[in-house]
Design a protein around this motif. Structure first.
Motif, PDB file in Angstrom:
ATOM      1  N   LEU A 129      39.170  47.819  54.963  1.00  0.00           N
ATOM      2  CA  LEU A 129      38.308  48.074  53.810  1.00  0.00           C
ATOM      3  C   LEU A 129      39.032  48.783  52.663  1.00  0.00           C
ATOM      4  O   LEU A 129      38.911  48.398  51.502  1.00  0.00           O
ATOM      5  N   GLU A 130      39.814  49.798  52.978  1.00  0.00           N
ATOM      6  CA  GLU A 130      40.428  50.611  51.934  1.00  0.00           C
ATOM      7  C   GLU A 130      41.502  49.870  51.146  1.00  0.00           C
ATOM      8  O   GLU A 130      41.863  50.299  50.047  1.00  0.00           O
ATOM      9  N   SER A 131      42.023  48.777  51.695  1.00  0.00           N
ATOM     10  CA  SER A 131      43.101  48.050  51.001  1.00  0.00           C
ATOM     11  C   SER A 131      42.597  46.876  50.164  1.00  0.00           C
ATOM     12  O   SER A 131      43.369  46.247  49.438  1.00  0.00           O
ATOM     13  N   ILE A 132      41.301  46.584  50.230  1.00  0.00           N
ATOM     14  CA  ILE A 132      40.764  45.390  49.571  1.00  0.00           C
ATOM     15  C   ILE A 132      40.941  45.439  48.058  1.00  0.00           C
ATOM     16  O   ILE A 132      41.327  44.449  47.425  1.00  0.00           O
ATOM     17  N   SER A 133      40.697  46.586  47.455  1.00  0.00           N
ATOM     18  CA  SER A 133      40.768  46.657  45.992  1.00  0.00           C
ATOM     19  C   SER A 133      42.172  46.421  45.462  1.00  0.00           C
ATOM     20  O   SER A 133      42.346  46.107  44.279  1.00  0.00           O
ATOM     21  N   ASP A 134      43.193  46.556  46.336  1.00  0.00           N
ATOM     22  CA  ASP A 134      44.579  46.339  45.921  1.00  0.00           C
ATOM     23  C   ASP A 134      45.075  44.926  46.212  1.00  0.00           C
ATOM     24  O   ASP A 134      46.222  44.594  45.881  1.00  0.00           O
ATOM     25  N   MET A 135      44.241  44.092  46.820  1.00  0.00           N
ATOM     26  CA  MET A 135      44.648  42.716  47.095  1.00  0.00           C
ATOM     27  C   MET A 135      44.769  41.948  45.778  1.00  0.00           C
ATOM     28  O   MET A 135      43.871  42.029  44.935  1.00  0.00           O
ATOM     29  N   PRO A 136      45.863  41.207  45.574  1.00  0.00           N
ATOM     30  CA  PRO A 136      46.034  40.465  44.313  1.00  0.00           C
ATOM     31  C   PRO A 136      44.849  39.566  43.964  1.00  0.00           C
ATOM     32  O   PRO A 136      44.511  39.439  42.781  1.00  0.00           O
ATOM     33  N   VAL A 137      44.205  38.956  44.969  1.00  0.00           N
ATOM     34  CA  VAL A 137      43.088  38.058  44.689  1.00  0.00           C
ATOM     35  C   VAL A 137      41.846  38.802  44.210  1.00  0.00           C
ATOM     36  O   VAL A 137      40.883  38.191  43.755  1.00  0.00           O
ATOM     37  N   MET A 138      41.864  40.128  44.317  1.00  0.00           N
ATOM     38  CA  MET A 138      40.742  40.949  43.868  1.00  0.00           C
ATOM     39  C   MET A 138      41.015  41.617  42.518  1.00  0.00           C
ATOM     40  O   MET A 138      40.222  42.433  42.059  1.00  0.00           O
ATOM     41  N   ILE A 139      42.134  41.278  41.902  1.00  0.00           N
ATOM     42  CA  ILE A 139      42.509  41.934  40.653  1.00  0.00           C
ATOM     43  C   ILE A 139      42.631  40.891  39.543  1.00  0.00           C
ATOM     44  O   ILE A 139      43.644  40.196  39.434  1.00  0.00           O
ATOM     45  N   PRO A 140      41.594  40.737  38.721  1.00  0.00           N
ATOM     46  CA  PRO A 140      41.687  39.791  37.603  1.00  0.00           C
ATOM     47  C   PRO A 140      42.709  40.275  36.582  1.00  0.00           C
ATOM     48  O   PRO A 140      42.957  41.476  36.452  1.00  0.00           O
ATOM     49  N   ARG A 141      43.310  39.337  35.869  1.00  0.00           N
ATOM     50  CA  ARG A 141      44.335  39.698  34.889  1.00  0.00           C
ATOM     51  C   ARG A 141      43.751  40.545  33.768  1.00  0.00           C
ATOM     52  O   ARG A 141      44.381  41.474  33.280  1.00  0.00           O
ATOM     53  N   PHE A 142      42.527  40.208  33.369  1.00  0.00           N
ATOM     54  CA  PHE A 142      41.834  40.983  32.350  1.00  0.00           C
ATOM     55  C   PHE A 142      40.446  41.337  32.860  1.00  0.00           C
ATOM     56  O   PHE A 142      39.837  40.561  33.605  1.00  0.00           O
ATOM     57  N   VAL A 143      39.951  42.479  32.463  1.00  0.00           N
ATOM     58  CA  VAL A 143      38.546  42.830  32.689  1.00  0.00           C
ATOM     59  C   VAL A 143      37.886  42.847  31.315  1.00  0.00           C
ATOM     60  O   VAL A 143      38.123  43.742  30.503  1.00  0.00           O
ATOM     61  N   LEU A 192      40.111  36.195  23.139  1.00  0.00           N
ATOM     62  CA  LEU A 192      41.133  35.456  23.881  1.00  0.00           C
ATOM     63  C   LEU A 192      41.219  35.835  25.360  1.00  0.00           C
ATOM     64  O   LEU A 192      41.514  34.986  26.204  1.00  0.00           O
ATOM     65  N   LYS A 193      40.968  37.100  25.685  1.00  0.00           N
ATOM     66  CA  LYS A 193      40.977  37.486  27.100  1.00  0.00           C
ATOM     67  C   LYS A 193      39.865  36.745  27.854  1.00  0.00           C
ATOM     68  O   LYS A 193      40.077  36.235  28.949  1.00  0.00           O
ATOM     69  N   ARG A 194      38.692  36.699  27.250  1.00  0.00           N
ATOM     70  CA  ARG A 194      37.584  35.976  27.872  1.00  0.00           C
ATOM     71  C   ARG A 194      37.878  34.481  27.903  1.00  0.00           C
ATOM     72  O   ARG A 194      37.544  33.798  28.880  1.00  0.00           O
ATOM     73  N   ALA A 195      38.527  33.960  26.866  1.00  0.00           N
ATOM     74  CA  ALA A 195      38.878  32.534  26.839  1.00  0.00           C
ATOM     75  C   ALA A 195      39.814  32.194  27.994  1.00  0.00           C
ATOM     76  O   ALA A 195      39.635  31.173  28.674  1.00  0.00           O
ATOM     77  N   GLU A 196      40.817  33.038  28.234  1.00  0.00           N
ATOM     78  CA  GLU A 196      41.704  32.801  29.373  1.00  0.00           C
ATOM     79  C   GLU A 196      40.912  32.832  30.673  1.00  0.00           C
ATOM     80  O   GLU A 196      41.083  31.977  31.550  1.00  0.00           O
ATOM     81  N   GLU A 197      40.028  33.811  30.790  1.00  0.00           N
ATOM     82  CA  GLU A 197      39.206  33.941  31.998  1.00  0.00           C
ATOM     83  C   GLU A 197      38.374  32.685  32.227  1.00  0.00           C
ATOM     84  O   GLU A 197      38.251  32.201  33.366  1.00  0.00           O
ATOM     85  N   LEU A 198      37.814  32.134  31.153  1.00  0.00           N
ATOM     86  CA  LEU A 198      37.009  30.917  31.291  1.00  0.00           C
ATOM     87  C   LEU A 198      37.845  29.751  31.813  1.00  0.00           C
ATOM     88  O   LEU A 198      37.389  28.988  32.666  1.00  0.00           O
ATOM     89  N   THR A 199      39.065  29.587  31.312  1.00  0.00           N
ATOM     90  CA  THR A 199      39.890  28.460  31.787  1.00  0.00           C
ATOM     91  C   THR A 199      40.301  28.660  33.239  1.00  0.00           C
ATOM     92  O   THR A 199      40.467  27.694  33.976  1.00  0.00           O
ATOM     93  N   GLN A 200      40.435  29.919  33.674  1.00  0.00           N
ATOM     94  CA  GLN A 200      40.842  30.194  35.054  1.00  0.00           C
ATOM     95  C   GLN A 200      39.671  30.077  36.023  1.00  0.00           C
ATOM     96  O   GLN A 200      39.839  29.671  37.174  1.00  0.00           O
ATOM     97  N   ARG A 201      38.473  30.461  35.574  1.00  0.00           N
ATOM     98  CA  ARG A 201      37.328  30.573  36.485  1.00  0.00           C
ATOM     99  C   ARG A 201      36.442  29.332  36.521  1.00  0.00           C
ATOM    100  O   ARG A 201      35.769  29.084  37.514  1.00  0.00           O
ATOM    101  N   THR A 202      36.377  28.575  35.419  1.00  0.00           N
ATOM    102  CA  THR A 202      35.394  27.497  35.320  1.00  0.00           C
ATOM    103  C   THR A 202      35.950  26.217  35.927  1.00  0.00           C
ATOM    104  O   THR A 202      36.917  25.652  35.429  1.00  0.00           O
ATOM    105  N   ASN A 203      35.327  25.749  37.005  1.00  0.00           N
ATOM    106  CA  ASN A 203      35.814  24.578  37.726  1.00  0.00           C
ATOM    107  C   ASN A 203      34.879  23.375  37.616  1.00  0.00           C
ATOM    108  O   ASN A 203      35.319  22.244  37.454  1.00  0.00           O
ATOM    109  N   GLN A 204      33.582  23.624  37.709  1.00  0.00           N
ATOM    110  CA  GLN A 204      32.637  22.512  37.798  1.00  0.00           C
ATOM    111  C   GLN A 204      32.383  21.843  36.448  1.00  0.00           C
ATOM    112  O   GLN A 204      32.392  20.620  36.355  1.00  0.00           O
ATOM    113  N   LEU A 205      32.156  22.655  35.429  1.00  0.00           N
ATOM    114  CA  LEU A 205      31.816  22.100  34.118  1.00  0.00           C
ATOM    115  C   LEU A 205      33.025  22.201  33.207  1.00  0.00           C
ATOM    116  O   LEU A 205      33.023  22.882  32.179  1.00  0.00           O
TER     117      LEU A 205
END
Length: 344
Positions: A129-143, A192-205
């Motif tokens: 549990l304590e190591s989850i927040s440091d996992m790369p897959v849990m750390i978005p490039r931008f918040v 632009l940070k949100r724009a990058e996030e959209l291209t990374q996260r949006t798969n279906q549409l």
């Protein structure tokens, strides 16, 4: 452990995971401080959270409320059924892919049961549990601001859906009651940070699944040969955030839509048609042909249908890549059930 993707939703077990102890045996279980810290950290990063627990639902929900944690969990599944089924239900309700899920449980059997039915899910031992927040897959490039508001935006969607399901009347009439306001504008530096996030996260549409990083998007936003548009939607319940992105490559005689994507949360709101109609109008005003690239994958058929519905026809095809051209001779009016502000 499943295949690694950026995680969009962490699903929690309860007994001996979120808290120490088994609630049906002793209601006075103790919350794990590191669990509270993780819940709040992931929430601030825009990672959604839910629950899949074999438990007494009334007891568990009462305890979550006592701990002040109820609001953090979307579509919790607390029942005696298989956890693989519970997580599948959560994915359907949130409308995101199982390959973006992680599941944390103290029992090896439960993790294996989920992994067997959904090998794409990342399974995590509660001991870690304590190591989850440091996992790369849990750390978005931008918040981004949208990230921080993601849970509350989904909760607003739940309210909208409840009202929609009880509404008796035509769909357009219901949509008019929402008082929607769609803003379509050239991307600014703060987008632009949100724009990058959209291209990374949006798969279906997503028409092409092209991904761009911040630096590439910044170049497009400054280029005279490109049009980078961001769409933002609000209604009487609040904001949906920045939910759409369009990249158009401009040449003297033809404009090419390289990317058009939308958040799945606005799938039934007519945003796709509004975006495309706006682009068609601007292309016609500039006296150019309008074409669009499309790359078929196993998720984006709805976007192909959206293009076809909006008078695109295929003029070239290679493997899963297609080029479609739009008929600009007759462009329908913009949807009457939303106010559209365009600054292109």
């Amino acid at each position: 452990m499943g295949k690694e993707h950026f995680i969009k939703c962490l699903v929690w077990d309860l007994d001996n995971t979120l808290w120490d102890g088994t609630i049906v045996e002793d209601f006075n279980v103790k919350i794990r401080p590191e669990a509270i810290k993780l819940i709040k950290t992931l929430d601030e990063r825009g990672i959604l959270q839910s629950i899949a627990s074999k438990n007494d639902a009334d007891l568990a929900l009462k305890k979550l409320d006592e701990f002040g944690l109820t609001e953090y969990f979307l579509f919790p599944q607390i029942n005696w059924g298989p956890k693989s089924e519970s997580i599948k239900k959560i994915a359907t309700d949130i409308n995101i892919g199982l390959d973006t899920f992680a599941f944390i449980d103290d029992q090896a059997y439960e993790r294996e049961e989920v992994a067997y039915h959904h090998p794409q899910i990342l399974t995590i031992d509660a001991a870690d549990l304590e190591s989850i927040s440091d996992m790369p897959v849990m750390i978005p490039r931008f918040v981004t601001q949208d990230s921080k508001m993601r849970r509350s935006m989904y909760q607003s969607d739940i309210k909208r859906k409840e009202i929609e399901e009880s509404y008796e009347g035509a769909q357009d009439e219901f949509l008019a009651t929402l008082e929607m306001n769609l803003t379509i504008a050239r991307a600014k530096s703060e987008d632009l940070k949100r724009a990058e996030e959209l291209t990374q996260r949006t798969n279906q549409l997503n028409t092409t699944a092209y991904t761009f990083d911040y630096d590439e998007l910044e170049v497009f936003s400054r280029s005279d040969d490109h049009l980078l548009l961001v769409a933002e939607l609000t209604d009487k319940f609040g904001t949906y955030g920045k939910i759409g992105l369009v990249l158009v490559e401009k040449h003297v005689e033809v404009w090419t839509v390289k990317l058009l994507l939308m958040s799945c949360r606005v799938m039934s709101r007519g945003v796709g048609t509004a975006l495309i109609t706006t682009i068609r109008r601007v292309a016609k005003e500039n006296g150019v042909r309008l074409v669009a690239e499309f790359i078929t994958n196993d998720r984006n058929r709805m976007m192909y249908i959206t293009y076809k519905f909006n008078q695109f026809r295929e003029i070239e095809k290679r493997d899963n890549w297609s080029l479609l051209e739009n008929d600009l001779s007759t462009i329908p009016p913009l949807p009457s059930y939303m106010k559209i502000e365009c600054d292109i």
